[in-house]
Design an enzyme around this catalytic site. Structure first.
Site, short mmCIF file in Angstrom:
data_model
loop_
_atom_site.label_atom_id
_atom_site.label_comp_id
_atom_site.label_asym_id
_atom_site.label_seq_id
_atom_site.Cartn_x
_atom_site.Cartn_y
_atom_site.Cartn_z
N ASP A 80 0.84 -1.20 0.00
CA ASP A 80 0.00 0.00 0.00
C ASP A 80 0.89 1.26 0.00
OD1 ASP A 80 -2.38 1.50 0.28
OD2 ASP A 80 -2.25 1.46 2.48
N HIS A 81 0.56 2.24 -0.82
CA HIS A 81 1.28 3.53 -0.84
C HIS A 81 2.80 3.39 -0.87
CE1 HIS A 81 -2.19 6.14 -0.37
NE2 HIS A 81 -2.65 5.31 0.55
N ASP A 102 2.89 5.08 -5.35
CA ASP A 102 2.19 6.33 -5.09
C ASP A 102 3.09 7.52 -5.36
OD1 ASP A 102 0.88 8.52 -4.13
OD2 ASP A 102 0.52 7.75 -2.11
N HIS A 178 -7.51 10.12 4.28
CA HIS A 178 -7.08 9.09 5.23
C HIS A 178 -7.40 9.51 6.67
CE1 HIS A 178 -4.41 8.09 1.74
NE2 HIS A 178 -4.85 6.89 2.06
N GLY A 179 -7.52 8.50 7.52
CA GLY A 179 -7.65 8.76 8.95
C GLY A 179 -9.09 8.84 9.43
N GLY A 209 -8.95 5.89 1.77
CA GLY A 209 -9.57 6.68 2.83
C GLY A 209 -11.04 6.40 2.97
N ALA A 210 -11.41 5.10 2.92
CA ALA A 210 -12.83 4.75 2.82
C ALA A 210 -13.43 4.25 4.14
CB ALA A 210 -13.01 3.69 1.73
N SER A 211 -12.70 4.37 5.24
CA SER A 211 -13.24 3.87 6.51
C SER A 211 -14.53 4.59 6.89
CB SER A 211 -12.20 4.04 7.64
OG SER A 211 -11.31 2.95 7.65
N ASN A 257 -10.02 0.73 0.23
CA ASN A 257 -8.98 0.62 1.26
C ASN A 257 -9.51 0.97 2.65
OD1 ASN A 257 -7.35 0.19 -0.94
ND2 ASN A 257 -5.76 1.58 -0.24
#
Ligand code: G3H
Ligand code: 13P
Ligand code: ZN
Length: 311
Positions: A80-81, A102, A178-179, A209-211, A257
């Protein structure tokens, strides 16, 4: 079984669903992810950030994910990244079946040149490549339409980028970040932009950043935080709603993600265990409930993304 990103996303693209990409750093997270995938009969992407590589080492991460991949569901082992080309190259050489390069913070020309280089390395080993164009940042941070257009992924630039690089999946910026602190309140995503990019590039798209930052889990984590001290700042946490995720998948997102949701579930369970059982000092008694709660979170995502039952 171990497979590539290209293969799992081809099916997701064809049948309009998304495969969850969950970040792991340790045994309990890895077991939660694969346990959920088996229960839900879902393909899954297990990914490690450069930070995870620094924390656990590529060899340990590989050993864990390869063991998980003995399960009878498709498993992608993904970096990832990857921002450091040395780390990306090492991942390709270590047996990752997929890497993200990335270069989104670089000018287009440099991002394109580096991504091409990664694609060339990866192709030789049958490894897939995810690349990114656009800056993953919240829409609410932009004051003007011009500013928004300058940061979020532009469909024409995306097409030129995928044609020039030959990447297998494209991470796009459409308003997520993100976060745990994504929005002031309601989810704000640029659905039209997702549709326009999909129409032009016609390839698997990735949502970072899909949380969801579940208010219920935040509440459980927060209660303990307020007693134990230092994460009362979860107070203003807001994630991407389930409705927004479902809409994004309909418009062409095929990889989603998730990291923060697992972090919050882990923290909530560990804090609860330590609060409820003051005598606990066996790591298995402390980490077991965290693994169980993370499994439930991953199962929920797989049902929401439409990947459940697709393995
Ligand atoms: O996108 C970032 C992921 O949440 C990984 O975070 O670099 O702290 O491991 P990390
Ligand atoms: P979250 O912080 O929303 O979980 O995003 C994770 C991510 O995009 C990892 O690449
Ligand atoms: Zn990300």
């Amino acid at each position: 079984m171990l497979t590539t990103l290209k293969k799992v996303l081809a099916d997701a693209d064809r049948r309009t669903y998304a495969v969850g990409a969950f970040n792991t750093n340790n045994l309990e997270i890895t077991q939660a992810i694969i346990g959920a995938a088996v229960e839900m009969r879902s393909p899954v992407i297990i990914q490690t950030s450069e930070g995870a590589v620094e924390y656990a080492g590529m060899n340990y991460l590989k050993a864990m994910v390869y063991e998980a991949a003995k399960a009878k569901v498709p498993v992608v082992f993904h970096l990832d990244h990857g921002k450091d080309l040395k780390v990306v190259k090492a991942a390709i050489d270590h047996g990752y079946t997929s890497v993200m390069y990335d270069g989104s913070a670089l000018p287009d020309k440099e991002n394109t040149a580096n991504t091409r280089k990664v694609v060339a390395w990866a192709k030789k080993k049958g490894v897939s490549v995810e690349a990114e164009i656009g800056a993953i940042a919240g829409i609410e941070d932009f004051v003007s339409v011009e500013e928004k257009d300058a940061h979020l992924t532009n469909p024409e630039r995306a097409l030129a980028f995928v044609k020039a690089t030959g990447c297998d999946a494209l991470a796009i910026a459409v308003g997520t970040l993100h976060g745990a602190f994504k929005f002031k309140g309601e989810t704000v995503l640029d659905y039209e932009r997702i549709g326009a990019i999909k129409k032009l590039v016609k390839m698997p798209l990735v949502l970072h950043g899909a949380s969801g930052i579940s208010p219920e889990l935040v509440e459980r984590a927060k209660d303990r935080c307020s007693i134990l001290g230092d994460c009362a700042r979860l107070e203003n946490a807001h994630g991407v709603s389930d409705e927004a995720i479902a809409k994004a998948v309909k418009r062409g997102i095929n990889k989603i993600n998730i990291d923060s949701d697992l972090r919050i579930a882990f923290t909530a369970a560990v804090r609860e265990t330590l609060m409820n059982d003051k005598k606990a000092f066996d790591p298995r008694k402390i980490l077991g409930p965290a693994r169980a709660l993370m499994t439930e979170v991953v199962k929920h995502k797989m049902a929401l993304f439409g990947s459940a039952g697709k393995a």
